[in-house]
Design an enzyme around this catalytic site. Structure first.
Site, mmCIF file in Angstrom:
data_model
loop_
_atom_site.group_PDB
_atom_site.id
_atom_site.type_symbol
_atom_site.label_atom_id
_atom_site.label_comp_id
_atom_site.label_asym_id
_atom_site.label_seq_id
_atom_site.Cartn_x
_atom_site.Cartn_y
_atom_site.Cartn_z
ATOM 1 N N GLU A 31 0.839 -1.197 0.000
ATOM 2 C CA GLU A 31 0.000 0.000 0.000
ATOM 3 C C GLU A 31 0.872 1.245 0.000
ATOM 4 O O GLU A 31 1.817 1.363 0.780
ATOM 5 C CB GLU A 31 -0.915 -0.008 1.225
ATOM 6 C CG GLU A 31 -1.598 1.311 1.560
ATOM 7 C CD GLU A 31 -2.424 1.883 0.416
ATOM 8 O OE1 GLU A 31 -2.383 3.120 0.228
ATOM 9 O OE2 GLU A 31 -3.096 1.115 -0.298
ATOM 10 N N GLN A 32 0.560 2.195 -0.901
ATOM 11 C CA GLN A 32 1.408 3.379 -1.045
ATOM 12 C C GLN A 32 1.304 4.339 0.139
ATOM 13 O O GLN A 32 2.255 5.076 0.435
ATOM 14 C CB GLN A 32 1.080 4.112 -2.338
ATOM 15 C CG GLN A 32 -0.306 4.705 -2.400
ATOM 16 C CD GLN A 32 -0.568 5.380 -3.729
ATOM 17 O OE1 GLN A 32 0.240 5.331 -4.649
ATOM 18 N NE2 GLN A 32 -1.716 6.022 -3.849
ATOM 19 N N ARG A 106 -16.809 3.638 6.303
ATOM 20 C CA ARG A 106 -15.803 2.886 5.547
ATOM 21 C C ARG A 106 -14.572 2.578 6.397
ATOM 22 O O ARG A 106 -13.977 1.510 6.275
ATOM 23 C CB ARG A 106 -15.392 3.669 4.295
ATOM 24 C CG ARG A 106 -16.487 3.838 3.263
ATOM 25 C CD ARG A 106 -15.997 4.611 2.051
ATOM 26 N NE ARG A 106 -15.091 3.811 1.266
ATOM 27 C CZ ARG A 106 -15.446 3.089 0.190
ATOM 28 N NH1 ARG A 106 -16.713 3.067 -0.197
ATOM 29 N NH2 ARG A 106 -14.552 2.396 -0.471
ATOM 30 N N TYR A 212 -28.204 8.045 5.878
ATOM 31 C CA TYR A 212 -28.408 6.932 6.812
ATOM 32 C C TYR A 212 -27.376 7.050 7.934
ATOM 33 O O TYR A 212 -26.318 7.675 7.762
ATOM 34 C CB TYR A 212 -28.271 5.583 6.106
ATOM 35 C CG TYR A 212 -27.074 5.436 5.190
ATOM 36 C CD1 TYR A 212 -25.788 5.246 5.701
ATOM 37 C CD2 TYR A 212 -27.218 5.501 3.798
ATOM 38 C CE1 TYR A 212 -24.691 5.109 4.852
ATOM 39 C CE2 TYR A 212 -26.117 5.372 2.955
ATOM 40 C CZ TYR A 212 -24.868 5.176 3.490
ATOM 41 O OH TYR A 212 -23.771 5.050 2.668
ATOM 42 N N ASP A 290 -12.369 -2.012 -7.834
ATOM 43 C CA ASP A 290 -12.493 -0.826 -8.692
ATOM 44 C C ASP A 290 -11.475 -0.801 -9.812
ATOM 45 O O ASP A 290 -11.703 -0.162 -10.843
ATOM 46 C CB ASP A 290 -12.349 0.439 -7.858
ATOM 47 C CG ASP A 290 -13.598 0.780 -7.061
ATOM 48 O OD1 ASP A 290 -14.643 0.170 -7.313
ATOM 49 O OD2 ASP A 290 -13.516 1.666 -6.182
#
Length: 389
Positions: A31-32, A106, A212, A290
């Protein structure tokens, strides 16, 4: 033993690492960023996504941070908040699909999935510069001068994927003409109707708003889709002002505008359309999430499809360690049609949500009153990508 390198430590990449380790396939995430974090706010976790979390063994930890929805698809009219339709999810979601429907921040979801990945399997501060493929496998070169080798490379590096760009012909995305705002509101500052365990969708001419609760009900998440005008920035870190957000909904119901006024600094990004790829896999390299199938937010399936990708990928590599390339082709063949269908479905929803007031809007509202979206979307929610049957 197949060695797997995963580029990208977001939801999809970490889910892939978790499923692979569960299946006994060693994987390392590169991961960068210097820390694992999710930029953004809330996310819907539909039954097919919850099913993958259960299979990963993290649904219990997840449910402690999530909000189980009691009401979903509560469509409201922009002008006065009239409820056009609403669906009771309390029992029906589990009865139909064996799982509830949730909302979650998230960052909370990322933390839960990270907990299923060994700490020594995540390397931070690793920005991929280049990679090469040979008979010996894949060699990765990072911006800090370090290198790594693997038998399989998974591109889970998001919508602006470096790995996808290296393997495919560049096709510029199409402008949808829409942009999205997102914001969080402390529950203590939100009106009562927004604090309920409900997903509300306000529909109006050219725009809509979804809200929500998340973070165990401590925050209210809002996502609004509006005309983009000349706004073309596609970045999760770009921001707007509350005043800009509010201006898009100036004449809407006072309860909704009061919710916007209570928001912290909103994010804003342009919604760009990318068509499905004809393939995801090139030898020992494949794409996931994605990077493979970027979606507009209208179906709430971006993370769910990445989780399904991750589960199938792990199953295929565990079953075919002697020929990783063939295992990746099998993964692609099992996933590409379904993910592409969801991707295209996410493109098609905007027109329905954004009708101007008039006969078509009135017909849509009558259609909503008779609709059963939970049952109508069984093709998405009932799916189990690694079911023995």
């Amino acid at each position: 033993m197949t060695r797997v390198a995963i580029v990208g430590g977001g939801l999809g990449g970490l889910a892939a690492a978790a499923f692979l380790h569960q299946a006994g396939v060693p994987a390392v995430v590169y991961e960068q960023a210097r820390e694992l974090r999710e930029v953004g706010a809330g996310i819907m976790v539909a039954p097919n996504a919850a099913r993958m979390l259960r299979r990963l063994g993290v649904l219990g930890a997840f449910s402690q941070r999530a909000v189980q929805l009691g009401t979903g698809w509560e469509f409201r009219r922009w002008q006065d908040g009239t409820v056009l339709s609403a669906q009771d999810l309390t029992a029906k979601s589990a009865r139909l699909y064996g799982e509830h429907t949730y909302t979650v921040h998230r960052a909370d979801l990322l933390d839960v999935i990270t907990g299923a990945v060994p700490t020594d399997a995540v390397r931070l501060g690793k920005r991929l510069d280049d990679f090469s493929v040979s008979e010996a496998g894949v060699r990765l070169s990072f911006a800090d001068g370090q290198r790594a080798e693997a038998d399989v490379l998974i591109g889970a590096d998001g919508i602006h994927s470096t790995i996808r760009a290296a393997l495919t012909e560049p096709v510029p995305p199409a402008h949808s003409g829409m942009s999205a705002f997102r914001a969080l509101v402390p529950a203590a500052a939100a009106p009562e109707f927004a604090r309920r365990p409900a997903q509300a969708v306000w529909l109006g001419p050219g725009r809509h708003v979804v809200h929500y609760p998340v973070s165990g009900g401590e925050l209210i998440n809002m996502v609004a889709v509006t005309p983009a005008g000349d706004y073309v920035t596609e970045s999760w870190t770009a921001t707007a002002t509350v005043e800009e957000f509010l201006a898009e909904f100036e004449s809407w119901d006072d309860r909704l505008t009061s919710l916007i006024k209570a928001a912290s600094t909103p994010g804003r990004w342009a919604l760009l359309i990318r068509q499905p790829l004809p393939r995801w896999t090139w030898g020992p390299v494949t794409l996931l999430g994605d990077a493979a199938h970027p979606m507009l937010p209208f179906l709430g399936q971006g993370a769910a499809q990445a989780f399904e990708d991750a589960a199938v990928l792990a199953s295929c590599l565990a079953d075919g360690p002697a020929d990783p390339g063939q295992a990746l082709r099998r993964y692609e063949s099992q996933r590409i049609d379904r993910a592409s269908r969801v991707q295209q479905g996410s493109h098609a929803r905007a027109d329905f949500n954004h009708l101007p007031d008039g006969p078509e809007q009135q017909a849509r509202d009558e259609e909503l009153q008779a609709a059963d979206p939970l049952a109508a979307n069984a093709w998405m929610y009932a799916h189990d990508p690694v079911s023995p049957s």
